[in-house]
Design an enzyme around this catalytic site. Structure first.
Site, mmCIF file in Angstrom:
data_model
loop_
_atom_site.group_PDB
_atom_site.id
_atom_site.type_symbol
_atom_site.label_atom_id
_atom_site.label_comp_id
_atom_site.label_asym_id
_atom_site.label_seq_id
_atom_site.Cartn_x
_atom_site.Cartn_y
_atom_site.Cartn_z
ATOM 1 N N GLY A 164 0.831 -1.195 0.000
ATOM 2 C CA GLY A 164 0.000 0.000 0.000
ATOM 3 C C GLY A 164 0.862 1.241 0.000
ATOM 4 O O GLY A 164 2.005 1.208 0.481
ATOM 5 N N GLN A 172 3.074 10.003 1.135
ATOM 6 C CA GLN A 172 4.363 9.314 1.219
ATOM 7 C C GLN A 172 5.286 9.641 0.046
ATOM 8 O O GLN A 172 6.483 9.431 0.120
ATOM 9 C CB GLN A 172 4.158 7.792 1.279
ATOM 10 N N HIS A 178 -4.640 1.532 7.427
ATOM 11 C CA HIS A 178 -3.280 2.078 7.545
ATOM 12 C C HIS A 178 -3.065 3.196 6.512
ATOM 13 O O HIS A 178 -2.526 4.260 6.832
ATOM 14 C CB HIS A 178 -2.282 0.926 7.348
ATOM 15 N N GLU A 179 -3.531 2.960 5.283
ATOM 16 C CA GLU A 179 -3.322 3.954 4.217
ATOM 17 C C GLU A 179 -4.190 5.186 4.426
ATOM 18 O O GLU A 179 -3.739 6.312 4.207
ATOM 19 C CB GLU A 179 -3.597 3.341 2.835
ATOM 20 N N CYS A 239 5.763 -0.067 7.198
ATOM 21 C CA CYS A 239 5.417 1.097 6.386
ATOM 22 C C CYS A 239 6.648 1.511 5.590
ATOM 23 O O CYS A 239 7.752 1.548 6.138
ATOM 24 C CB CYS A 239 4.972 2.235 7.303
ATOM 25 N N LEU A 240 6.436 1.834 4.317
ATOM 26 C CA LEU A 240 7.578 2.230 3.478
ATOM 27 C C LEU A 240 8.204 3.534 3.973
ATOM 28 O O LEU A 240 9.364 3.803 3.665
ATOM 29 C CB LEU A 240 7.138 2.367 2.017
ATOM 30 N N HIS A 257 -2.679 7.558 6.762
ATOM 31 C CA HIS A 257 -1.643 8.426 6.170
ATOM 32 C C HIS A 257 -2.246 9.748 5.690
ATOM 33 O O HIS A 257 -1.572 10.781 5.732
ATOM 34 C CB HIS A 257 -0.994 7.742 4.952
#
Ligand code: NI
Length: 171
Positions: free
Chosen positions: A46, A51, A136-137, A94-95, A140
């Site tokens: 995701g 991000q 989670h996304e 997470c990236l 963000h």
């Protein structure tokens, strides 16, 4: 299509509330294509627009298993319109918090309303890994990272580790 640089915590764009998208136009679709390419290259399941430094309410994800065909999803202005009382715990990463993982408890099922790639209104019911990933996304888009659910002690430990890794990478 292009692979975009991914912001790493702590970064002010990651803490900001992203603005809604007014029209799903070719620019938005091009961004979503770049985000998908960036996510697959990372690799991740995701990615939210903040991000990659774009503070707009856009999310891409693909939770297909390794042996399944790709199932990319693009969500514009996604919002959780229902969540279950029962909870699920997943070890999240997470990236933007590279190589760090921690267990986070979230509603096990959610209903999400969003606009698709063509700007059409859609709703999905998600459970399992998709429910966790989509929450989670969407977090963000409101400036929330999974580490914000942890104790300050644990969060600061993770941020120190990320900083160390970044400094090592810069050397
Ligand atoms: Ni993330």
């Amino acid at each position: 299509m292009a692979i975009l640089p991914i912001l790493v915590a702590p970064h002010p764009v990651l803490k900001a509330k992203a603005a809604p998208v007014e029209t799903v136009d070719d620019g938005v679709r091009a961004l979503m294509d770049d985000m998908l390419e960036t996510m697959y290259a990372a690799p991740g399941i995701g990615l939210a627009a903040p991000q990659v430094g774009v503070s707009r309410r856009i999310v891409v994800l693909d939770v297909a298993g390794k042996d399944e065909p790709p199932a990319p999803m693009c969500l514009v202005n996604p919002e959780v319109i229902w969540e279950s009382e029962d909870l699920n715990t997943y070890e999240e990463g997470c990236l933007s918090v590279p190589k760090q993982y921690a267990e986070v408890e979230r509603p096990a099922q959610v209903k999400v309303r969003f606009l698709d790639r063509e700007g059409a209104k859609r709703e999905i019911e998600a459970d399992g890994i998709l429910a966790t990933c989509v929450q989670h996304e969407i977090d963000h888009l409101d400036g929330t990272l999974f580490i914000d659910y942890l104790s300050a002690l644990k969060r600061n430990m993770i941020l120190r580790k990320v900083k160390k890794e970044q400094q090592r990478a810069d050397d």
